[in-house]
Design an enzyme around this catalytic site. Structure first.
Site, PDB file in Angstrom:
ATOM      1  N   CYS A 127       0.833  -1.203   0.000  1.00 12.95           N
ATOM      2  CA  CYS A 127       0.000   0.000   0.000  1.00 12.95           C
ATOM      3  C   CYS A 127       0.875   1.263   0.000  1.00 12.95           C
ATOM      4  O   CYS A 127       1.942   1.273  -0.622  1.00 12.95           O
ATOM      5  CB  CYS A 127      -0.961  -0.026   1.201  1.00 12.95           C
ATOM      6  SG  CYS A 127      -2.301   1.149   0.996  1.00 12.95           S
ATOM      7  N   ASP A 196      -3.239   0.818  10.224  1.00 12.29           N
ATOM      8  CA  ASP A 196      -4.389   1.704  10.441  1.00 12.29           C
ATOM      9  C   ASP A 196      -4.820   1.638  11.897  1.00 12.29           C
ATOM     10  O   ASP A 196      -5.135   2.646  12.514  1.00 12.29           O
ATOM     11  CB  ASP A 196      -5.541   1.306   9.505  1.00 12.29           C
ATOM     12  CG  ASP A 196      -5.213   1.688   8.071  1.00 12.29           C
ATOM     13  OD1 ASP A 196      -4.558   0.902   7.377  1.00 12.29           O
ATOM     14  OD2 ASP A 196      -5.587   2.818   7.673  1.00 12.29           O
TER      15      ASP A 196
HETATM   16  P1  RI2 Z   1       0.387   5.893   7.186  1.00 14.45           P
HETATM   17  C1  RI2 Z   1      -3.524   3.376   4.679  1.00 14.45           C
HETATM   18  O1  RI2 Z   1      -4.890   3.171   4.501  1.00 14.45           O
HETATM   19  C2  RI2 Z   1      -2.769   2.082   4.408  1.00 14.45           C
HETATM   20  O2  RI2 Z   1      -3.452   0.948   4.955  1.00 14.45           O
HETATM   21  C3  RI2 Z   1      -1.490   2.368   5.185  1.00 14.45           C
HETATM   22  O3  RI2 Z   1      -0.709   1.231   5.436  1.00 14.45           O
HETATM   23  C4  RI2 Z   1      -2.081   2.956   6.467  1.00 14.45           C
HETATM   24  O4  RI2 Z   1      -3.178   3.747   6.034  1.00 14.45           O
HETATM   25  C5  RI2 Z   1      -1.119   3.776   7.277  1.00 14.45           C
HETATM   26  O5  RI2 Z   1      -0.698   4.876   6.512  1.00 14.45           O
HETATM   27  P2  RI2 Z   1      -5.691   3.990   3.329  1.00 14.45           P
HETATM   28  O6  RI2 Z   1      -5.937   5.346   3.902  1.00 14.45           O
HETATM   29  O7  RI2 Z   1      -0.261   6.504   8.417  1.00 14.45           O
HETATM   30  O8  RI2 Z   1      -4.817   4.021   2.105  1.00 14.45           O
HETATM   31  O9  RI2 Z   1       1.611   5.070   7.524  1.00 14.45           O
HETATM   32  O10 RI2 Z   1      -6.951   3.191   3.129  1.00 14.45           O
HETATM   33  O11 RI2 Z   1       0.644   6.900   6.071  1.00 14.45           O
END
Ligand code: RI2
Length: 309
Positions: A127, A196
């Site tokens: 991701c 998350d």
């Molecule tokens: P940071 C994101 O979710 C991804 O799952 C990623 O690993 C997590 O949030 C943490 O992101 P989405 O918003 O706080 O893309 O490390 O659904 O940037």
């Protein structure tokens, strides 16, 4: 409720603002905007609007507890306020403090996590985690020769953001499709992903597919690290609450008419990785074993965590 709250909630829901850390900071900043814009002197009316604003923001994406923690951090100590102006000051100060500490946590994690990356390592990430990317780019900044495999991360394909972020930093990066994870794992030295939500018993809720990376890493004896600030730890799971796994529209997976009308599409956007597949969680308070999450949560929340029914 003010336009700032509604606009921020809409952007979090449609993922214009995404990433667990970013949505937490956006939630706190929206509460700051609400407090600043609010017109009126009736304290009870203000507090009622504050609760509505919190609920609207928290409901915009149900899985990332970072949003809940970021929004509720801004109202800590509000009961002591005797006027709207004082209540406004408390929210503004709390919001600014949360955003500052959140950004600080991300850079502390980068420096701690980079120590776990050796010169010549091949890393896999999933991701688009700004925290995991921060660890990798910090190791690169320290002149360590790092190669990265980034998964596409369907259906939103946040991996395309990751390869851009890493390429901009000058990191040797390769994009792979999600189904290539297990075969590519043979070339990987370490896995770094974001989070998350992390439950009180150390399970990690992250982008769908994370648990497959963990399984493949475990089979290949590749260390699996989660990079996460402690405001992604979930207080509610202490009492056994389950983490709601957000499901999003089928249009994110297939185009109209691509499949027969009767066929359903199940599109959960997060999954849970059990603690046993996680070698360490890299946080701003240090590298911890997943089993340490409860003690950090209870220390941060104080006695209240033990009293609440
Ligand atoms: P940071 C994101 O979710 C991804 O799952 C990623 O690993 C997590 O949030 C943490 O992101 P989405 O918003 O706080 O893309 O490390 O659904 O940037």
């Amino acid at each position: 409720m003010t336009d700032t709250v509604a606009a921020t909630a809409a952007k979090i829901t449609d993922m214009t603002i995404r990433g667990a850390g970013r949505i937490a900071r956006a939630g706190a900043e929206a509460m700051l905007g609400f407090a600043t814009e609010y017109q009126g002197n009736d304290l009870e009316a203000f507090k009622k609007e504050v609760r509505r604003a919190c609920d609207t923001l928290v409901a915009s994406r149900p899985t990332a507890v970072s949003l809940w923690n970021g929004v509720h951090a801004t109202v800590r100590g509000l009961d002591e306020a005797e006027t709207v102006d004082r209540a406004r000051e408390i929210i503004v100060k709390n919001a600014e403090e949360f955003v500052r500490r959140s950004n600080e946590a991300v850079s502390v994690i980068a420096s701690i996590g980079a120590k776990r990356i050796s010169d010549g390592d091949t890393i896999m990430t999933h991701c688009n985690s700004s925290v995991a990317i921060g660890v990798i780019t910090e190791a690169h900044r320290q002149c360590k020769d790092v190669k990265v495999y980034a998964t596409e991360s369907r259906p939103w394909r946040q991996g395309l953001l990751t390869v851009r972020d890493l390429d901009d930093a000058g990191v040797d990066t390769t994009l792979i499709i999600d189904s290539a994870v297990r075969s590519v794992m043979a070339k990987v030295d370490k896995v770094f992903v974001g989070a998350d939500t992390i439950t009180a018993h150390g399970a990690v809720i992250n982008k769908i597919g994370t648990s497959q990376l963990a399984l493949a890493a475990n089979e290949a004896r590749v260390p699996f690290y989660v990079c996460s600030e402690t405001y992604k730890f979930s207080p509610m799971t202490i009492y056994g609450d389950m983490v709601a796994i957000e499901e999003r529209d089928m249009s994110e997976v297939v185009k109209a008419g691509e499949i027969p009308e009767r066929v359903k599409v199940f599109n959960p956007v997060f999954d849970a990785t059990p603690a046993k597949y996680i070698d360490a969680i890299i946080t701003e308070v240090g590298m911890i074993h997943p089993a340490a999450v409860y003690s950090i949560l209870s220390k941060q929340l104080g006695d209240s965590v033990l009293k609440e029914e």
